[in-house]
Scaffold this motif. Structure first.
Motif, mmCIF file in Angstrom:
data_model
loop_
_atom_site.group_PDB
_atom_site.id
_atom_site.type_symbol
_atom_site.label_atom_id
_atom_site.label_comp_id
_atom_site.label_asym_id
_atom_site.label_seq_id
_atom_site.Cartn_x
_atom_site.Cartn_y
_atom_site.Cartn_z
ATOM 1 N N LEU A 77 3.983 6.366 20.242
ATOM 2 C CA LEU A 77 4.426 5.267 19.392
ATOM 3 C C LEU A 77 3.739 3.997 19.869
ATOM 4 N N ASP A 78 3.840 2.922 19.071
ATOM 5 C CA ASP A 78 3.195 1.661 19.437
ATOM 6 C C ASP A 78 3.681 1.200 20.813
ATOM 7 N N ALA A 79 2.760 0.655 21.590
ATOM 8 C CA ALA A 79 3.018 0.186 22.965
ATOM 9 C C ALA A 79 3.305 1.352 23.912
ATOM 10 N N ASN A 133 -7.788 9.121 19.913
ATOM 11 C CA ASN A 133 -6.775 8.084 20.068
ATOM 12 C C ASN A 133 -6.010 8.025 18.737
ATOM 13 N N ARG A 134 -4.865 8.707 18.675
ATOM 14 C CA ARG A 134 -4.226 9.197 17.453
ATOM 15 C C ARG A 134 -5.108 10.333 16.964
ATOM 16 N N SER A 135 -4.531 11.230 16.195
ATOM 17 C CA SER A 135 -5.260 12.468 15.926
ATOM 18 C C SER A 135 -4.819 13.051 14.593
ATOM 19 N N ALA A 218 3.915 -5.813 12.317
ATOM 20 C CA ALA A 218 4.063 -4.509 11.648
ATOM 21 C C ALA A 218 4.617 -3.471 12.628
ATOM 22 N N ASP A 219 4.182 -3.558 13.905
ATOM 23 C CA ASP A 219 4.696 -2.620 14.910
ATOM 24 C C ASP A 219 6.208 -2.764 15.065
ATOM 25 N N VAL A 220 6.681 -4.026 15.034
ATOM 26 C CA VAL A 220 8.119 -4.256 15.192
ATOM 27 C C VAL A 220 8.872 -3.709 13.974
HETATM 28 MG MG MG Z 1 -1.141 -0.538 16.861
#
Ligand code: MG
Ligand code: ATP
Length: 304
Positions: A77-79, A133-135, A218-220
């Protein structure tokens, strides 16, 4: 690498592996704060240093052998710490032998093809390590959590009907099996971050000026879908952890520990592949001997 070291790596990473066929529940079975037997950061950092050296040596051998390749799929997930993990794991490797492929929202051209097309185009060559990096797993994660992504994929009704996710898991497993059978190992790492740690990291991105650039509203907003993502991850782990390409759930709340665990899983794969420097044929050895003679004679001439 001695058998003893290989055995230690295996027992270190075994608790992180999603055993194929065994049902898991992400929240109940995997703790983002799992210590992995390394309580102190100083010990972890030292182990990581040793691991990075080992990865570098194996990567050189893999590149020299030019027979097998390795695909590392990194999901989080983000971060979650993908960037830092990639930076550390790659730090000792030769730039020619390793590459990162980033996957973002699909482009118009990518959407004009079948969903695995863009991933297939960026697979490793023989001798190479490629980190996704993501797939292709985004196709059963973000696309599942936000099904409007499927509309953009312009699937025929028959390809959307029934259980599309079950079908995608089957297709992905078959694709990875095909890659494995043809000499390309698939290593799958999921950086497992807790919701509270994500909150803390987002706050840091707001409060520390040097990190502001990493902040994305957007991540939040995406955080609102936390539970749906956790469910999608659990389904994915259960359906796609296979004998040929098992998933590893990396405890991600401490960055140094996540990097150590990721390096250990990759090291384990490379130890198992055990790539070898090519053996010189007799004519090639003769050629080396002749070249040596010529170089020596040159020095003799120079000094004489
Ligand atoms: Mg991102
Ligand atoms: P970073 O934020 O560290 O730069 P990132 O991987 O999060 O790295 P972003 O550009 O922030 O990169 O986000 C990429 C976005 O693309 C993510 O929100 C992800 O969910 C989305 N994405 C990736 N693959 C797909 C896909 N197949 N369909 C739809 N969205 C996708």
């Amino acid at each position: 690498m001695t058998d003893l070291q290989a055995g230690r790596t295996e027992s270190f990473i075994a608790p992180l592996r999603v055993v194929p066929g065994k049902k898991v529940d992400l929240a109940a079975d995997f703790d983002p704060k799992y210590e992995a037997g390394v309580a102190k950061k100083a010990d972890g950092v030292e182990l990581l240093r040793v691991g990075i050296e080992l990865l570098a040596e194996y990567q050189r051998r893999l590149a020299a052998e030019q027979t097998r390749g390795v695909l590392v799929c990194l999901q989080a997930l983000d971060a979650g710490g993908k960037d830092g993990t990639i930076r550390h794991v790659m730090s000792g490797m030769s730039p020619q032998g390793v590459r990162v492929a980033n996957f973002k929202v699909p482009s118009v051209e990518e959407l004009d093809h079948d969903y695995l097309w863009r991933y297939a185009r960026r697979l490793p060559r023989r001798g190479q390590i490629v980190i996704f990096n993501r797939s292709h797993y985004e196709e059963v994660l973000v696309v599942r959590v936000h099904p409007e992504n499927l509309d953009r994929q312009r699937l025929r009704a028959s390809a959307r009907g029934g259980n599309i996710w079950k079908r995608r898991y089957r297709e992905i497993n078959a694709w990875e099996r095909y890659l494995t059978d043809n000499g390309f190992r698939v290593v799958k790492l999921f950086l497992n971050l807790s919701k509270e740690e994500q909150r803390i990291r987002f706050l840091k991105r707001i409060d520390v000026p040097e990190r502001n650039w990493k902040f994305s509203a957007a991540d939040v907003r995406e955080r609102a879908h936390w539970d749906a993502y956790q469910q999608a991850f659990t389904h994915m782990l259960n359906a796609t952890s296979t004998e040929w390409a098992p998933w590893y759930v990396i405890p991600a709340d401490r960055k140094w520990r996540a990097r150590l665990c990721a390096a250990a899983v990759l090291a384990h794969t490379l130890i198992d592949i055990d790539p070898q420097y090519p053996k010189m044929s007799a004519p090639a050895r003769r050629e080396l001997a002749n070249a040596r003679k010529e170089l020596e004679e040159e020095a003799n001439r120079g000094s004489g």
